[in-house]
Design an enzyme around this catalytic site. Structure first.
Site, PDB file in Angstrom:
ATOM      1  N   ASP A 216       0.857  -1.190   0.000  1.00  0.00           N
ATOM      2  CA  ASP A 216       0.000   0.000   0.000  1.00  0.00           C
ATOM      3  C   ASP A 216       0.885   1.227   0.000  1.00  0.00           C
ATOM      4  OD1 ASP A 216       0.055   0.962   3.122  1.00  0.00           O
ATOM      5  OD2 ASP A 216       0.002  -1.220   3.005  1.00  0.00           O
TER       6      ASP A 216
ATOM      7  N   GLU B 188      -8.493   4.505  11.587  1.00  0.00           N
ATOM      8  CA  GLU B 188      -7.470   4.223  12.593  1.00  0.00           C
ATOM      9  C   GLU B 188      -7.240   5.470  13.441  1.00  0.00           C
ATOM     10  OE1 GLU B 188      -3.325   4.375  11.014  1.00  0.00           O
ATOM     11  OE2 GLU B 188      -4.289   4.071   9.049  1.00  0.00           O
TER      12      GLU B 188
ATOM     13  N   ASP C 151      -9.975   3.396   5.421  1.00  0.00           N
ATOM     14  CA  ASP C 151      -8.866   3.343   6.376  1.00  0.00           C
ATOM     15  C   ASP C 151      -9.311   4.104   7.618  1.00  0.00           C
ATOM     16  OD1 ASP C 151      -6.545   3.624   7.825  1.00  0.00           O
ATOM     17  OD2 ASP C 151      -5.372   4.515   6.211  1.00  0.00           O
TER      18      ASP C 151
END
Length: 274
Positions: free
Chosen positions: A73, A164, A162
């Protein structure tokens, strides 16, 4: 030694004068300058940014018990990626950061997204979520409109949320567990309505437990991409009995962030095809 006249101030030590001057300068700095000293610039976040700081790491990954497929990634942090080198090393799939919040698009996106495709990789795009700035639906639409779409061409993976640690502030973006779950659901529902695909969720178990109360309601529809820099992926968040992808290191060769797809290349292709 100089004689002090009555009423004349005693000379101040140099250290005291310097300290007073620095204090005055810090008060004169704008708030943004002071914050910049402790937080990165908006837009610079990338997948796994908080994993080492909050979740620990270390240890080489254990040998895979089943066939797994190597991936990477990338974000603007990696710049112009050597995709041929990665392909020759065995990497077969890649995700590129497309967007963050509703204020940032990756200036390296075209080179990275198209470059991985051009060497033969199956590729997709991810969105770095900032739940404290705009709604989940607003960010999902921004993501789809700026590279996060999907097409049934056999080479495009579904988009990734994503979610987090907040690199710019409090870990959970100031949201309660129920508020975070609602925000995530808003994003996922909007993404599916726009693309026809269920987005992948990238997260770390410790963050998910802290910030969603270890909610298990997304596991039935949304594939899990687990982040853990260790010899194994560890305990998974509630609801998921297996992971689809595992980000296992931030210090791999050529590109730091390396991942394993939990299956052979034909399973990567199956996810791409829906």
């Amino acid at each position: 030694m100089p004689v002090l006249r009555p009423g004349f101030p005693r000379p101040r030590p140099l250290a005291v004068l310097v300290t007073a001057l620095l204090a005055a300068l810090s008060l004169a700095l704008p708030l943004g300058t002071a914050q910049a000293a402790t937080h990165p610039a908006r837009g610079s976040a990338h997948m796994g940014m908080g994993v080492l700081a909050h979740d620990g790491g270390g240890g080489a990954p254990a040998p895979a018990l089943v066939t797994q497929t190597e991936g990477v990634d990338v974000s603007n942090y990696q710049g112009n990626v050597a995709w041929t080198t990665l392909w020759n090393s065995g990497v077969r799939w890649a995700y590129t950061k497309a967007t963050e919040g509703t204020y940032y698009t990756n200036p390296s996106f075209a080179q990275q997204y198209n470059g991985s495709y051009n060497v033969g990789m199956i590729r997709g795009a991810y969105h770095f979520a900032t739940p404290d700035t705009t709604s989940g639906a607003t960010q999902a639409n921004y993501f789809v409109d700026h590279g996060g779409g999907w097409s049934r061409d056999g080479k495009t993976l579904p988009g990734v949320l994503d979610i987090e640690w907040d690199p710019y502030g409090a870990a959970c973006y100031g949201k309660s567990a129920s508020g975070m779950v609602s925000w995530i659901a808003d994003f996922l529902n909007t993404y599916k309505s726009r693309t026809g695909r269920d987005a992948v969720i990238y997260t770390a178990t410790s963050w998910w437990t802290q910030c969603t109360g270890n909610y298990g309601g997304f596991a039935a529809a949304n594939p899990l991409w687990i982040a853990r820099y260790a010899s194994d992926p560890g305990t998974l968040p509630a609801g998921w009995s297996y992971y689809t992808m595992w980000q296992y290191t931030s210090s791999g060769p050529t590109v730091g962030d390396h991942d394993r797809f939990n299956g052979a290349l034909d399973r990567v292709q199956a996810l791409a095809n829906g």
